[in-house]
Design an enzyme around this catalytic site. Sequence first.
Site, PDB file in Angstrom:
ATOM      1  N   ASN A 119      49.786  33.565  71.727  1.00 34.72           N
ATOM      2  CA  ASN A 119      49.536  32.142  71.448  1.00 34.72           C
ATOM      3  C   ASN A 119      50.686  31.582  70.612  1.00 34.72           C
ATOM      4  O   ASN A 119      51.670  32.282  70.352  1.00 34.72           O
ATOM      5  CB  ASN A 119      48.186  31.967  70.742  1.00 34.72           C
ATOM      6  CG  ASN A 119      48.140  32.751  69.449  1.00 34.72           C
ATOM      7  OD1 ASN A 119      48.910  32.503  68.536  1.00 34.72           O
ATOM      8  ND2 ASN A 119      47.258  33.740  69.372  1.00 34.72           N
ATOM      9  N   LYS A 141      30.748  34.350  60.543  1.00 25.90           N
ATOM     10  CA  LYS A 141      31.683  35.354  60.020  1.00 25.90           C
ATOM     11  C   LYS A 141      31.421  35.682  58.548  1.00 25.90           C
ATOM     12  O   LYS A 141      32.170  36.427  57.932  1.00 25.90           O
ATOM     13  CB  LYS A 141      33.122  34.884  60.254  1.00 25.90           C
ATOM     14  CG  LYS A 141      33.392  34.673  61.763  1.00 25.90           C
ATOM     15  CD  LYS A 141      34.802  34.216  62.078  1.00 25.90           C
ATOM     16  CE  LYS A 141      34.878  33.827  63.561  1.00 25.90           C
ATOM     17  NZ  LYS A 141      36.058  34.323  64.238  1.00 25.90           N
ATOM     18  N   ASP A 186      41.544  36.566  71.346  1.00 24.25           N
ATOM     19  CA  ASP A 186      40.120  36.895  71.512  1.00 24.25           C
ATOM     20  C   ASP A 186      39.892  37.870  72.661  1.00 24.25           C
ATOM     21  O   ASP A 186      38.864  38.531  72.723  1.00 24.25           O
ATOM     22  CB  ASP A 186      39.317  35.613  71.783  1.00 24.25           C
ATOM     23  CG  ASP A 186      39.200  34.766  70.532  1.00 24.25           C
ATOM     24  OD1 ASP A 186      39.118  35.359  69.434  1.00 24.25           O
ATOM     25  OD2 ASP A 186      39.209  33.520  70.642  1.00 24.25           O
ATOM     26  N   PHE A 240      40.258  30.855  58.850  1.00 19.08           N
ATOM     27  CA  PHE A 240      40.792  29.584  59.321  1.00 19.08           C
ATOM     28  C   PHE A 240      40.038  29.228  60.595  1.00 19.08           C
ATOM     29  O   PHE A 240      39.528  30.119  61.271  1.00 19.08           O
ATOM     30  CB  PHE A 240      42.295  29.703  59.625  1.00 19.08           C
ATOM     31  CG  PHE A 240      43.172  29.435  58.438  1.00 19.08           C
ATOM     32  CD1 PHE A 240      43.224  30.325  57.385  1.00 19.08           C
ATOM     33  CD2 PHE A 240      43.956  28.281  58.372  1.00 19.08           C
ATOM     34  CE1 PHE A 240      44.032  30.086  56.289  1.00 19.08           C
ATOM     35  CE2 PHE A 240      44.770  28.027  57.282  1.00 19.08           C
ATOM     36  CZ  PHE A 240      44.804  28.928  56.240  1.00 19.08           C
TER      37      PHE A 240
HETATM   38  O1  PMT Z   1      51.055  30.457  62.234  1.00 22.08           O
HETATM   39  P1  PMT Z   1      51.334  28.959  62.253  1.00 22.08           P
HETATM   40  O2  PMT Z   1      52.292  28.558  63.341  1.00 22.08           O
HETATM   41  O3  PMT Z   1      51.735  28.456  60.900  1.00 22.08           O
HETATM   42  O4  PMT Z   1      49.968  28.221  62.621  1.00 22.08           O
HETATM   43  C1  PMT Z   1      48.898  28.256  61.726  1.00 22.08           C
HETATM   44  C2  PMT Z   1      47.562  28.493  62.439  1.00 22.08           C
HETATM   45  C3  PMT Z   1      47.246  27.317  63.336  1.00 22.08           C
HETATM   46  C4  PMT Z   1      47.617  29.785  63.263  1.00 22.08           C
HETATM   47  C5  PMT Z   1      46.483  28.650  61.298  1.00 22.08           C
HETATM   48  O5  PMT Z   1      46.461  27.477  60.537  1.00 22.08           O
HETATM   49  C6  PMT Z   1      45.109  28.916  61.881  1.00 22.08           C
HETATM   50  O6  PMT Z   1      44.355  28.020  62.222  1.00 22.08           O
HETATM   51  N1  PMT Z   1      44.728  30.222  62.005  1.00 22.08           N
HETATM   52  C7  PMT Z   1      43.503  30.646  62.666  1.00 22.08           C
HETATM   53  C8  PMT Z   1      43.704  30.731  64.162  1.00 22.08           C
HETATM   54  C9  PMT Z   1      42.463  31.241  64.886  1.00 22.08           C
HETATM   55  O7  PMT Z   1      42.479  32.312  65.436  1.00 22.08           O
HETATM   56  O8  PMT Z   1      41.430  30.444  64.736  1.00 22.08           O
HETATM   57  P2  PMT Z   1      39.955  30.750  65.399  1.00 22.08           P
HETATM   58  O9  PMT Z   1      39.198  29.525  65.140  1.00 22.08           O
HETATM   59  O10 PMT Z   1      40.146  31.208  66.791  1.00 22.08           O
HETATM   60  O11 PMT Z   1      39.395  31.963  64.561  1.00 22.08           O
HETATM   61  C10 PMT Z   1      38.586  31.778  63.398  1.00 22.08           C
HETATM   62  C11 PMT Z   1      38.864  32.859  62.363  1.00 22.08           C
HETATM   63  O12 PMT Z   1      38.536  34.154  62.909  1.00 22.08           O
HETATM   64  C12 PMT Z   1      40.315  32.928  61.943  1.00 22.08           C
HETATM   65  O13 PMT Z   1      40.364  33.173  60.568  1.00 22.08           O
HETATM   66  C13 PMT Z   1      40.874  34.093  62.740  1.00 22.08           C
HETATM   67  O14 PMT Z   1      41.935  34.746  62.049  1.00 22.08           O
HETATM   68  C14 PMT Z   1      39.653  34.998  62.852  1.00 22.08           C
HETATM   69  N2  PMT Z   1      39.637  35.819  64.080  1.00 22.08           N
HETATM   70  C15 PMT Z   1      39.717  35.256  65.311  1.00 22.08           C
HETATM   71  C16 PMT Z   1      39.675  36.049  66.435  1.00 22.08           C
HETATM   72  C17 PMT Z   1      39.527  37.451  66.291  1.00 22.08           C
HETATM   73  N3  PMT Z   1      39.470  38.242  67.346  1.00 22.08           N
HETATM   74  N4  PMT Z   1      39.438  37.978  65.072  1.00 22.08           N
HETATM   75  C18 PMT Z   1      39.487  37.189  63.965  1.00 22.08           C
HETATM   76  O15 PMT Z   1      39.410  37.688  62.837  1.00 22.08           O
END
Ligand code: PMT
Length: 400
Positions: free
Chosen positions: A209, A340, A278, A322
């Site tokens: 991504n 979470k 994911d 995040f």
């Molecule tokens: O890296 P940059 O270019 O500076 O961009 C920043 C960012 C957009 C990546 C950052 O600000 C951000 O939003 N990070 C979270 C991205 C994400 O995976 O979001 P999500 O809504 O899909 O996941 C929610 C949370 O679960 C996140 O804390 C993620 O790290 C976590 N997660 C997600 C999927 C997974 N398989 N395991 C996880 O732990």
Amino acid sequence: MLKNKNIVLGVSGGIAAYKACELTSRLKKLNANVEVIMTKSASEFVTPLTFQSLSLNQVVTDMFEAPKYWEIEHISLAQKADILIIAPATANIIGKLANGIADDMLSTTVMAAKAPIVIATAMNVNMYENVIVQKNIEYLKSLGYIIIEPDEGRLACGDIGKGRMVDPAVIVEKVLEILNPKKDLEGKTFIVTAGPTVEALDPVRFITNHSTGKMGYAIAEKAAKRGAKVYLISGPTSLNTPLGVERININSTSEMLNKVLKYFDQADVVIKSAAPSDYAPVEYSEQKIKKKDEELVIRLKKNPDIAVELGKIKGNKILVGFAAETNDLVENAVIKIKKKNLDYIVANDVKAEGAGFGTDTNIVKIIDAAGNIDDIPIMKKIDLADIILDKISNKLGERT
Ligand code: PMT
């Protein structure tokens, strides 16, 4: 308090140049090494000898008058500076910096510097309010220059308004804040995840991504500066490892989970700013997948959700996630905070300009487990990092 710190003080030509003498003397009293650069017009207000006597260093003035210095001086002063201060900063020097003009020793040194730059503005009120000057100041701010606005009051020219350079004590306070940052996270261990993950399909292709790691690296950098031991578990990025941070490289989401679990016991805080994939391919082809049919179907399997796994075992650790959303920001983030078991979620709308992937800025809402929302306007990721860490620091404080 400023022992071993090299401070380059640029003095430009305004009546407030006399206040720069007191500033020099205050910085010297705090044991800083002060190197003064004066513009030509500054030396019409105060003599270089005054600054030489106060700083106990040779004062640099015109770069062409002293070839034995200038050949190296504008680079060497820029390199050795822990901080640069321009006080007073006139409309002229501000205009030059905002437009990339380097035509004297001061502007040249600033242009070559990597250290923080503090600009204490001072000028006539009408000049200060001029739209061009204001535009230049805003532009410099957006680039990370630290602007100290002038005080209001009676100006040397007789006008009343905003334009008087602040008291030197205010500038010293700012310098102390920058060079001696707070160490409120000392003794705490942080895991910060950053960047994308890559899920290989074959030896040459992968799913990933747009994450660049900027958000996570900013948090890791600031946490280390504030005294924490930081493990930065990072997907592939082109960023340099922040000073004092231990970086552990991973590729896939499963590898990220393994590394997070490895350090989890030691951690007081885990911040999940990474964007882990994911899904991962069901099969990995040992050989490059050949081009054959019109359509190629790739089967994917769900990856572990690292944050969910940590949420189950978090005990009294602080867990921050995040949420990268493209719609219904708050609603989706609130679902994630519960699912979470997070203490905070930092929600960003990754479609908004100036937010999300790859940008130096972000626009977020920080939501806590009780549903309180803190709306944070657009700001640099490095400054946002401090706001997130302030919340964590307060929460850590409440627990001790
Ligand atoms: O890296 P940059 O270019 O500076 O961009 C920043 C960012 C957009 C990546 C950052 O600000 C951000 O939003 N990070 C979270 C991205 C994400 O995976 O979001 P999500 O809504 O899909 O996941 C929610 C949370 O679960 C996140 O804390 C993620 O790290 C976590 N997660 C997600 C999927 C997974 N398989 N395991 C996880 O732990």
